[in-house]
Design a protein around this motif. Structure first.
Motif, PDB file in Angstrom:
ATOM      1  N   VAL A   1      72.655  26.559  21.401  1.00  0.00           N
ATOM      2  CA  VAL A   1      72.456  26.978  22.780  1.00  0.00           C
ATOM      3  C   VAL A   1      70.994  26.752  23.148  1.00  0.00           C
ATOM      4  O   VAL A   1      70.105  26.984  22.340  1.00  0.00           O
ATOM      5  CB  VAL A   1      72.864  28.460  22.975  1.00  0.00           C
ATOM      6  N   GLN A   2      70.766  26.282  24.359  1.00  0.00           N
ATOM      7  CA  GLN A   2      69.400  26.117  24.872  1.00  0.00           C
ATOM      8  C   GLN A   2      69.147  27.213  25.905  1.00  0.00           C
ATOM      9  O   GLN A   2      70.016  27.512  26.725  1.00  0.00           O
ATOM     10  CB  GLN A   2      69.214  24.748  25.530  1.00  0.00           C
ATOM     11  N   LEU A   3      67.954  27.791  25.829  1.00  0.00           N
ATOM     12  CA  LEU A   3      67.591  28.885  26.719  1.00  0.00           C
ATOM     13  C   LEU A   3      66.433  28.473  27.609  1.00  0.00           C
ATOM     14  O   LEU A   3      65.475  27.843  27.140  1.00  0.00           O
ATOM     15  CB  LEU A   3      67.196  30.122  25.906  1.00  0.00           C
ATOM     16  N   GLN A   4      66.510  28.835  28.871  1.00  0.00           N
ATOM     17  CA  GLN A   4      65.466  28.512  29.851  1.00  0.00           C
ATOM     18  C   GLN A   4      65.043  29.798  30.552  1.00  0.00           C
ATOM     19  O   GLN A   4      65.827  30.369  31.308  1.00  0.00           O
ATOM     20  CB  GLN A   4      65.995  27.516  30.869  1.00  0.00           C
ATOM     21  N   ALA A   5      63.809  30.226  30.291  1.00  0.00           N
ATOM     22  CA  ALA A   5      63.277  31.420  30.940  1.00  0.00           C
ATOM     23  C   ALA A   5      62.538  31.034  32.213  1.00  0.00           C
ATOM     24  O   ALA A   5      61.858  30.007  32.259  1.00  0.00           O
ATOM     25  CB  ALA A   5      62.339  32.154  29.996  1.00  0.00           C
ATOM     26  N   TYR A  30      78.687  34.698  23.543  1.00  0.00           N
ATOM     27  CA  TYR A  30      78.728  34.805  22.089  1.00  0.00           C
ATOM     28  C   TYR A  30      77.465  35.411  21.496  1.00  0.00           C
ATOM     29  O   TYR A  30      77.405  35.646  20.285  1.00  0.00           O
ATOM     30  CB  TYR A  30      78.923  33.424  21.466  1.00  0.00           C
ATOM     31  N   PHE A  31      76.464  35.670  22.351  1.00  0.00           N
ATOM     32  CA  PHE A  31      75.153  36.023  21.829  1.00  0.00           C
ATOM     33  C   PHE A  31      74.621  37.329  22.394  1.00  0.00           C
ATOM     34  O   PHE A  31      74.809  37.637  23.574  1.00  0.00           O
ATOM     35  CB  PHE A  31      74.151  34.920  22.165  1.00  0.00           C
ATOM     36  N   ALA A  32      73.925  38.064  21.530  1.00  0.00           N
ATOM     37  CA  ALA A  32      73.019  39.101  22.001  1.00  0.00           C
ATOM     38  C   ALA A  32      71.726  38.400  22.420  1.00  0.00           C
ATOM     39  O   ALA A  32      71.334  37.394  21.816  1.00  0.00           O
ATOM     40  CB  ALA A  32      72.742  40.110  20.895  1.00  0.00           C
ATOM     41  N   VAL A  33      71.078  38.922  23.444  1.00  0.00           N
ATOM     42  CA  VAL A  33      69.890  38.264  23.995  1.00  0.00           C
ATOM     43  C   VAL A  33      68.756  39.273  24.117  1.00  0.00           C
ATOM     44  O   VAL A  33      68.979  40.439  24.472  1.00  0.00           O
ATOM     45  CB  VAL A  33      70.205  37.655  25.373  1.00  0.00           C
ATOM     46  N   GLY A  34      67.573  38.823  23.796  1.00  0.00           N
ATOM     47  CA  GLY A  34      66.411  39.693  23.916  1.00  0.00           C
ATOM     48  C   GLY A  34      65.272  39.041  24.663  1.00  0.00           C
ATOM     49  O   GLY A  34      65.211  37.816  24.803  1.00  0.00           O
ATOM     50  N   TRP A  35      64.383  39.887  25.147  1.00  0.00           N
ATOM     51  CA  TRP A  35      63.129  39.441  25.760  1.00  0.00           C
ATOM     52  C   TRP A  35      61.979  39.900  24.874  1.00  0.00           C
ATOM     53  O   TRP A  35      61.972  41.034  24.393  1.00  0.00           O
ATOM     54  CB  TRP A  35      62.970  40.031  27.155  1.00  0.00           C
ATOM     55  N   HIS A  98      70.821  35.568  19.414  1.00  0.00           N
ATOM     56  CA  HIS A  98      71.455  35.545  18.084  1.00  0.00           C
ATOM     57  C   HIS A  98      72.810  36.194  18.273  1.00  0.00           C
ATOM     58  O   HIS A  98      72.984  37.045  19.150  1.00  0.00           O
ATOM     59  CB  HIS A  98      70.608  36.334  17.076  1.00  0.00           C
ATOM     60  N   ASN A  99      73.768  35.867  17.421  1.00  0.00           N
ATOM     61  CA  ASN A  99      75.077  36.498  17.606  1.00  0.00           C
ATOM     62  C   ASN A  99      75.096  37.927  17.075  1.00  0.00           C
ATOM     63  O   ASN A  99      76.104  38.633  17.247  1.00  0.00           O
ATOM     64  CB  ASN A  99      76.197  35.660  17.003  1.00  0.00           C
ATOM     65  N   ASN A 100      74.016  38.373  16.463  1.00  0.00           N
ATOM     66  CA  ASN A 100      73.913  39.738  15.949  1.00  0.00           C
ATOM     67  C   ASN A 100      72.832  40.497  16.703  1.00  0.00           C
ATOM     68  O   ASN A 100      71.659  40.111  16.677  1.00  0.00           O
ATOM     69  CB  ASN A 100      73.604  39.707  14.448  1.00  0.00           C
ATOM     70  N   PHE A 101      73.218  41.592  17.363  1.00  0.00           N
ATOM     71  CA  PHE A 101      72.284  42.375  18.187  1.00  0.00           C
ATOM     72  C   PHE A 101      71.089  42.854  17.378  1.00  0.00           C
ATOM     73  O   PHE A 101      69.943  42.771  17.836  1.00  0.00           O
ATOM     74  CB  PHE A 101      73.048  43.557  18.774  1.00  0.00           C
ATOM     75  N   PHE A 102      71.325  43.316  16.187  1.00  0.00           N
ATOM     76  CA  PHE A 102      70.239  43.909  15.395  1.00  0.00           C
ATOM     77  C   PHE A 102      69.263  42.846  14.905  1.00  0.00           C
ATOM     78  O   PHE A 102      68.080  43.135  14.686  1.00  0.00           O
ATOM     79  CB  PHE A 102      70.813  44.734  14.249  1.00  0.00           C
ATOM     80  N   MET A 103      69.734  41.617  14.740  1.00  0.00           N
ATOM     81  CA  MET A 103      68.822  40.534  14.387  1.00  0.00           C
ATOM     82  C   MET A 103      67.894  40.239  15.567  1.00  0.00           C
ATOM     83  O   MET A 103      66.704  39.969  15.380  1.00  0.00           O
ATOM     84  CB  MET A 103      69.618  39.281  14.014  1.00  0.00           C
ATOM     85  N   VAL A 104      68.421  40.307  16.775  1.00  0.00           N
ATOM     86  CA  VAL A 104      67.568  40.101  17.947  1.00  0.00           C
ATOM     87  C   VAL A 104      66.542  41.225  18.048  1.00  0.00           C
ATOM     88  O   VAL A 104      65.359  40.983  18.259  1.00  0.00           O
ATOM     89  CB  VAL A 104      68.406  40.020  19.239  1.00  0.00           C
ATOM     90  N   VAL A 105      66.990  42.456  17.887  1.00  0.00           N
ATOM     91  CA  VAL A 105      66.069  43.596  17.942  1.00  0.00           C
ATOM     92  C   VAL A 105      64.950  43.436  16.923  1.00  0.00           C
ATOM     93  O   VAL A 105      63.797  43.769  17.192  1.00  0.00           O
ATOM     94  CB  VAL A 105      66.827  44.917  17.710  1.00  0.00           C
ATOM     95  N   ASN A 110      67.727  33.233  16.378  1.00  0.00           N
ATOM     96  CA  ASN A 110      67.654  31.856  15.922  1.00  0.00           C
ATOM     97  C   ASN A 110      67.607  30.845  17.071  1.00  0.00           C
ATOM     98  O   ASN A 110      67.524  29.639  16.823  1.00  0.00           O
ATOM     99  CB  ASN A 110      68.784  31.513  14.943  1.00  0.00           C
ATOM    100  N   TYR A 111      67.652  31.323  18.296  1.00  0.00           N
ATOM    101  CA  TYR A 111      67.476  30.449  19.446  1.00  0.00           C
ATOM    102  C   TYR A 111      66.405  31.053  20.352  1.00  0.00           C
ATOM    103  O   TYR A 111      66.487  32.240  20.695  1.00  0.00           O
ATOM    104  CB  TYR A 111      68.778  30.293  20.233  1.00  0.00           C
ATOM    105  N   TRP A 112      65.451  30.236  20.730  1.00  0.00           N
ATOM    106  CA  TRP A 112      64.325  30.712  21.557  1.00  0.00           C
ATOM    107  C   TRP A 112      64.143  29.777  22.744  1.00  0.00           C
ATOM    108  O   TRP A 112      64.225  28.549  22.610  1.00  0.00           O
ATOM    109  CB  TRP A 112      63.032  30.747  20.743  1.00  0.00           C
ATOM    110  N   GLY A 113      63.837  30.383  23.895  1.00  0.00           N
ATOM    111  CA  GLY A 113      63.480  29.598  25.055  1.00  0.00           C
ATOM    112  C   GLY A 113      61.980  29.415  25.142  1.00  0.00           C
ATOM    113  O   GLY A 113      61.220  30.022  24.385  1.00  0.00           O
ATOM    114  N   GLN A 114      61.550  28.595  26.077  1.00  0.00           N
ATOM    115  CA  GLN A 114      60.123  28.454  26.316  1.00  0.00           C
ATOM    116  C   GLN A 114      59.668  29.685  27.102  1.00  0.00           C
ATOM    117  O   GLN A 114      60.488  30.418  27.617  1.00  0.00           O
ATOM    118  CB  GLN A 114      59.805  27.156  27.081  1.00  0.00           C
ATOM    119  N   GLY A 115      58.398  29.951  27.144  1.00  0.00           N
ATOM    120  CA  GLY A 115      57.922  31.153  27.788  1.00  0.00           C
ATOM    121  C   GLY A 115      57.705  31.004  29.283  1.00  0.00           C
ATOM    122  O   GLY A 115      57.596  29.905  29.810  1.00  0.00           O
ATOM    123  N   THR A 116      57.623  32.153  29.934  1.00  0.00           N
ATOM    124  CA  THR A 116      57.236  32.207  31.345  1.00  0.00           C
ATOM    125  C   THR A 116      56.113  33.223  31.471  1.00  0.00           C
ATOM    126  O   THR A 116      56.183  34.322  30.934  1.00  0.00           O
ATOM    127  CB  THR A 116      58.449  32.547  32.244  1.00  0.00           C
TER     128      THR A 116
END
Length: 122
Positions: A1-5, A30-35, A98-105, A110-116
């Motif tokens: 997955v590609q992420l765009q912030a 399919y993914f938990a997402v974090g900032w 990541h597909n695991n919430f606690f891994m994101v926390v 394992n997937y990162w977008g570019q920053g804003t």
């Protein structure tokens, strides 16, 4: 997955911004997402996370009551509504998945977008 912030900018103290994290290449369902946020020369800080489906959320103490994370799976997008912004919120903000919430926390997405860039200044 590609992420765009997106959605960063310059805002005065007390103002608001809404960041968006748009996904492509896969369904964000399919993914938990974090900032996360980071200043030059400083460690990355977890800001907020949202689970895949049950609505569980996490907020850093520094943003509780001011920031709200949400997701619109139909739009394949996660949002971070930031209110009552302070100068110390200034940073580059990244979204990650990541597909695991606690891994994101834990900051082990394992997937990162570019920053804003978010700048809070008068």
């Amino acid at each position: 997955v590609q992420l765009q912030a997106s959605g960063g900018g310059l805002v005065q103290p007390g103002g608001s911004l809404r960041l968006s994290c748009a996904a492509s290449g896969s369904t964000l369902n399919y993914f938990a997402v974090g900032w996360f946020r980071q200043l030059p020369g400083k460690e990355r800080e977890g800001v907020s996370c949202i689970s895949r489906s049950d609505g569980s959320t996490y907020y850093a103490d520094s943003v509780k009551g001011r920031f709200t994370i949400s997701r619109d799976n139909a739009k394949n997008t996660v949002y971070l509504q930031m209110n009552s912004l302070k100068p110390e919120d200034t940073a580059v903000y990244y979204c990650a998945a990541h597909n695991n919430f606690f891994m994101v926390v834990a900051g082990k997405a394992n997937y990162w977008g570019q920053g804003t860039q978010v700048t809070v200044s008068s």
